[in-house]
Design a protein around this motif. Structure first.
Motif, PDB file in Angstrom:
ATOM      1  N   LEU A   1       0.845  -1.189   0.000  1.00  0.00           N
ATOM      2  CA  LEU A   1       0.000   0.000   0.000  1.00  0.00           C
ATOM      3  C   LEU A   1       0.882   1.241   0.000  1.00  0.00           C
ATOM      4  CD1 LEU A   1      -2.741  -0.823   2.695  1.00  0.00           C
ATOM      5  CD2 LEU A   1      -2.741  -1.360   0.252  1.00  0.00           C
ATOM      6  N   GLU A   2       0.411   2.278  -0.672  1.00  0.00           N
ATOM      7  CA  GLU A   2       1.060   3.577  -0.618  1.00  0.00           C
ATOM      8  C   GLU A   2       0.049   4.578  -0.090  1.00  0.00           C
ATOM      9  OE1 GLU A   2       2.574   4.263  -4.540  1.00  0.00           O
ATOM     10  OE2 GLU A   2       4.253   2.862  -4.280  1.00  0.00           O
ATOM     11  N   VAL A   3       0.470   5.325   0.933  1.00  0.00           N
ATOM     12  CA  VAL A   3      -0.432   6.274   1.583  1.00  0.00           C
ATOM     13  C   VAL A   3       0.252   7.629   1.679  1.00  0.00           C
ATOM     14  CG1 VAL A   3      -1.610   4.486   2.926  1.00  0.00           C
ATOM     15  CG2 VAL A   3       0.372   5.657   3.906  1.00  0.00           C
ATOM     16  N   ALA A   4      -0.545   8.664   1.832  1.00  0.00           N
ATOM     17  CA  ALA A   4      -0.008  10.011   1.950  1.00  0.00           C
ATOM     18  C   ALA A   4       0.877  10.123   3.184  1.00  0.00           C
ATOM     19  CB  ALA A   4      -1.150  11.019   2.019  1.00  0.00           C
ATOM     20  N   TYR A   5       1.926  10.914   3.059  1.00  0.00           N
ATOM     21  CA  TYR A   5       2.810  11.168   4.193  1.00  0.00           C
ATOM     22  C   TYR A   5       2.185  12.258   5.062  1.00  0.00           C
ATOM     23  CZ  TYR A   5       6.962  12.409   6.875  1.00  0.00           C
ATOM     24  OH  TYR A   5       7.841  12.655   7.889  1.00  0.00           O
ATOM     25  N   VAL A   6       2.054  11.990   6.348  1.00  0.00           N
ATOM     26  CA  VAL A   6       1.464  12.950   7.278  1.00  0.00           C
ATOM     27  C   VAL A   6       2.598  13.670   7.998  1.00  0.00           C
ATOM     28  CG1 VAL A   6      -0.071  13.290   9.240  1.00  0.00           C
ATOM     29  CG2 VAL A   6      -0.567  11.490   7.566  1.00  0.00           C
ATOM     30  N   ALA A   7       2.788  14.931   7.676  1.00  0.00           N
ATOM     31  CA  ALA A   7       3.869  15.714   8.275  1.00  0.00           C
ATOM     32  C   ALA A   7       3.407  16.332   9.588  1.00  0.00           C
ATOM     33  CB  ALA A   7       4.312  16.811   7.314  1.00  0.00           C
ATOM     34  N   GLY A   8       4.356  16.488  10.502  1.00  0.00           N
ATOM     35  CA  GLY A   8       4.050  17.126  11.772  1.00  0.00           C
ATOM     36  C   GLY A   8       4.775  16.448  12.910  1.00  0.00           C
ATOM     37  N   PRO A   9       4.747  17.050  14.091  1.00  0.00           N
ATOM     38  CA  PRO A   9       5.423  16.458  15.249  1.00  0.00           C
ATOM     39  C   PRO A   9       4.669  15.249  15.788  1.00  0.00           C
ATOM     40  CG  PRO A   9       4.227  18.420  15.908  1.00  0.00           C
ATOM     41  CD  PRO A   9       4.119  18.349  14.410  1.00  0.00           C
ATOM     42  N   LEU A  10       5.424  14.280  16.286  1.00  0.00           N
ATOM     43  CA  LEU A  10       4.804  13.133  16.938  1.00  0.00           C
ATOM     44  C   LEU A  10       4.237  13.558  18.288  1.00  0.00           C
ATOM     45  CD1 LEU A  10       7.466  10.344  16.258  1.00  0.00           C
ATOM     46  CD2 LEU A  10       5.413  10.875  14.927  1.00  0.00           C
ATOM     47  N   ALA A  11       3.222  12.825  18.736  1.00  0.00           N
ATOM     48  CA  ALA A  11       2.656  13.097  20.059  1.00  0.00           C
ATOM     49  C   ALA A  11       3.717  12.869  21.128  1.00  0.00           C
ATOM     50  CB  ALA A  11       1.451  12.195  20.308  1.00  0.00           C
ATOM     51  N   ARG A  12       3.637  13.645  22.189  1.00  0.00           N
ATOM     52  CA  ARG A  12       4.603  13.549  23.282  1.00  0.00           C
ATOM     53  C   ARG A  12       3.885  13.327  24.604  1.00  0.00           C
ATOM     54  NH1 ARG A  12       8.727  18.623  22.092  1.00  0.00           N
ATOM     55  NH2 ARG A  12       9.417  17.951  20.002  1.00  0.00           N
ATOM     56  N   ARG A  13       4.491  12.479  25.419  1.00  0.00           N
ATOM     57  CA  ARG A  13       3.933  12.210  26.740  1.00  0.00           C
ATOM     58  C   ARG A  13       3.845  13.477  27.584  1.00  0.00           C
ATOM     59  NH1 ARG A  13       4.608   6.824  28.924  1.00  0.00           N
ATOM     60  NH2 ARG A  13       5.309   5.347  27.333  1.00  0.00           N
ATOM     61  N   GLY A  14       4.846  14.328  27.465  1.00  0.00           N
ATOM     62  CA  GLY A  14       4.928  15.494  28.333  1.00  0.00           C
ATOM     63  C   GLY A  14       4.130  16.698  27.873  1.00  0.00           C
ATOM     64  N   ARG A  15       3.370  16.562  26.801  1.00  0.00           N
ATOM     65  CA  ARG A  15       2.600  17.692  26.289  1.00  0.00           C
ATOM     66  C   ARG A  15       1.120  17.416  26.532  1.00  0.00           C
ATOM     67  NH1 ARG A  15       5.045  19.326  20.872  1.00  0.00           N
ATOM     68  NH2 ARG A  15       4.123  17.352  20.191  1.00  0.00           N
ATOM     69  N   ALA A  16       0.526  18.148  27.476  1.00  0.00           N
ATOM     70  CA  ALA A  16      -0.855  17.883  27.896  1.00  0.00           C
ATOM     71  C   ALA A  16      -1.833  17.980  26.735  1.00  0.00           C
ATOM     72  CB  ALA A  16      -1.252  18.849  29.010  1.00  0.00           C
ATOM     73  N   SER A  17      -1.603  18.912  25.824  1.00  0.00           N
ATOM     74  CA  SER A  17      -2.525  19.083  24.702  1.00  0.00           C
ATOM     75  C   SER A  17      -2.540  17.855  23.796  1.00  0.00           C
ATOM     76  CB  SER A  17      -2.155  20.328  23.895  1.00  0.00           C
ATOM     77  OG  SER A  17      -0.834  20.222  23.375  1.00  0.00           O
ATOM     78  N   ASP A  18      -1.431  17.109  23.747  1.00  0.00           N
ATOM     79  CA  ASP A  18      -1.392  15.898  22.927  1.00  0.00           C
ATOM     80  C   ASP A  18      -2.260  14.799  23.529  1.00  0.00           C
ATOM     81  OD1 ASP A  18       0.325  17.339  21.404  1.00  0.00           O
ATOM     82  OD2 ASP A  18       2.076  16.056  21.708  1.00  0.00           O
ATOM     83  N   HIS A  19      -2.309  14.731  24.849  1.00  0.00           N
ATOM     84  CA  HIS A  19      -3.177  13.758  25.514  1.00  0.00           C
ATOM     85  C   HIS A  19      -4.640  14.047  25.164  1.00  0.00           C
ATOM     86  CE1 HIS A  19      -0.213  11.847  28.348  1.00  0.00           C
ATOM     87  NE2 HIS A  19       0.464  12.917  27.963  1.00  0.00           N
ATOM     88  N   GLN A  20      -5.012  15.316  25.195  1.00  0.00           N
ATOM     89  CA  GLN A  20      -6.380  15.686  24.843  1.00  0.00           C
ATOM     90  C   GLN A  20      -6.662  15.385  23.375  1.00  0.00           C
ATOM     91  OE1 GLN A  20      -9.018  16.956  26.900  1.00  0.00           O
ATOM     92  NE2 GLN A  20     -10.021  16.238  25.025  1.00  0.00           N
TER      93      GLN A  20
END
Length: 277
Positions: free
Chosen positions: A86-105
Motif C-alpha cells: 500500500l502507498e499512503v499520503a505522508y502525514v507531516a508534523g510532530p509526533l505526540a509527546r507524553r509530556g505535552r498535555a494538549s497531545d493527551h487531549q
C-alpha cells in the motif's frame, strides 16, 4: 503512485537503532508482532509512505479500513494498492509527546471521533475471540510466574461478572502509543495504518493508550461517545480492558519484552471498586 514516473528515493521509516533492536529480539527467540516493512519514498517532488505486508489479504484488510474511514480524516489517505503493498499520503508534523498535555487531549478526541463516526454492530460477547482466549492468557501468565493461581482465578471470575451480554464491534486502532500519532493543527492523526482493524470490541485501543501513556480520563471519552452517538461503551469497557490487558501481557511475554509488562495494572483491576463495572 498513479501519474508518477520519475526517479524515486526510498528509506526505512524506522531509525537504525529500532531496526537493530527488532533483529536482536528475533535472535533471542522473541515472537515478532510486526513483520511488515515501511519506507518513506520521495518521487517527483512528492513524499509518501510505502508499506509492504506479508500477504495480499492483510494489505486488502488495511486498504478496506482506510477507504471506509476516509471521511473521518484521522488516517493517511490511501494513494495506491498493489498486491501486498500500500502507498499512503505522508502525514507531516510532530509526533505526540507524553509530556505535552494538549497531545493527551488530542488523542482522547481521536478516540471519541473514531468510535462515533462509524457504523457499529452488537454481537454476543461470549462469541468473541477476546472471551474465548482469556482463560488461556491467564494460564500462560500464571505458568510464567507473573501471577499466582489465586490471582488468575479472581481475574477469571471478575471477567465472568463484568462480561456484558452484547458488545459493540467496530474499527479500532490497536497500537495507539505516542509515536504512532502525528499532531497536526491540534488534531491527532494515526499514522500506523497496520494497527487499524475492523470488527473489534471497542475500547481496546483506549485501554492500551491508557496503559502505555495516555493520562486523559477514559470515562470522559466514553461519556462523549454516548452523548454524540448514543452508543454506550461504558458497560463493556471494564471487561474489554481486563481481557485486553491479559492478552497484551501474554503477547509481550512471547515477544520477550518484559519491560512492557506492568502486571500490577492487571492484578489491580477490580481491587478498589465493587465487582460491578
Amino acid at each position: 503512485m498513479p501519474g508518477m514516473t520519475g526517479y524515486e528515493q526510498a528509506r526505512p521509516a524506522n531509525p537504525l537503532w529500532r531496526r537493530l533492536l527488532r533483529q536482536w529480539r528475533r535472535w533471542r527467540g522473541g515472537v515478532m508482532a510486526k513483520t511488515h516493512t515501511v519506507q518513506i519514498v520521495e518521487r517527483d517532488g512528492q513524499r509518501f509512505k510505502r508499506v509492504g505486508f506479508e500477504s495480499v489479504e492483510e494489505a486488502d484488510r488495511v486498504a478496506a479500513c482506510l477507504r471506509e474511514l476516509v471521511a473521518l480524516d484521522r488516517f493517511p489517505r490511501l494513494l495506491a494498492a498493489t498486491g501486498s503493498t500500500l502507498e499512503v499520503a505522508y502525514v507531516a508534523g510532530p509526533l505526540a509527546r507524553r509530556g505535552r498535555a494538549s497531545d493527551h487531549q488530542a488523542v482522547a478526541d481521536f478516540f471519541a471521533d473514531l468510535y462515533c463516526a462509524q457504523p457499529l454492530r452488537a454481537v454476543s460477547a461470549a462469541d468473541t475471540a477476546m472471551a474465548q482466549t482469556l482463560a488461556s492468557d491467564l494460564a500462560i501468565l500464571a505458568k510464567a510466574g507473573l501471577i499466582d493461581a489465586r490471582a488468575a482465578e479472581r481475574l477469571d471470575g471478575l471477567a465472568n461478572q463484568w462480561q456484558p451480554e452484547l458488545v459493540w464491534l467496530g474499527h479500532e486502532y490497536i497500537d495507539p502509543i505516542a509515536r504512532n500519532f502525528v499532531i497536526r493543527d491540534g488534531r491527532a492523526m494515526a499514522i500506523d495504518i497496520e494497527a487499524l482493524w475492523r470488527d473489534q470490541p471497542l475500547g481496546q485501543g483506549l485501554a492500551k493508550a491508557a496503559l502505555r501513556w495516555l493520562e486523559q480520563p477514559v470515562d470522559a471519552v466514553l461519556r462523549e461517545v454516548g452523548e454524540r452517538a448514543g452508543i454506550e461503551l461504558a458497560p463493556q469497557y471494564p471487561w474489554v480492558q481486563l481481557c485486553f490487558t491479559a492478552a497484551y501481557f501474554r503477547q509481550k511475554l512471547a515477544q520477550k519484552k518484559s519491560g512492557h509488562i506492568r502486571i500490577e495494572a492487571l492484578t489491580a483491576l477490580g481491587r478498589n471498586q465493587d465487582s460491578e463495572p
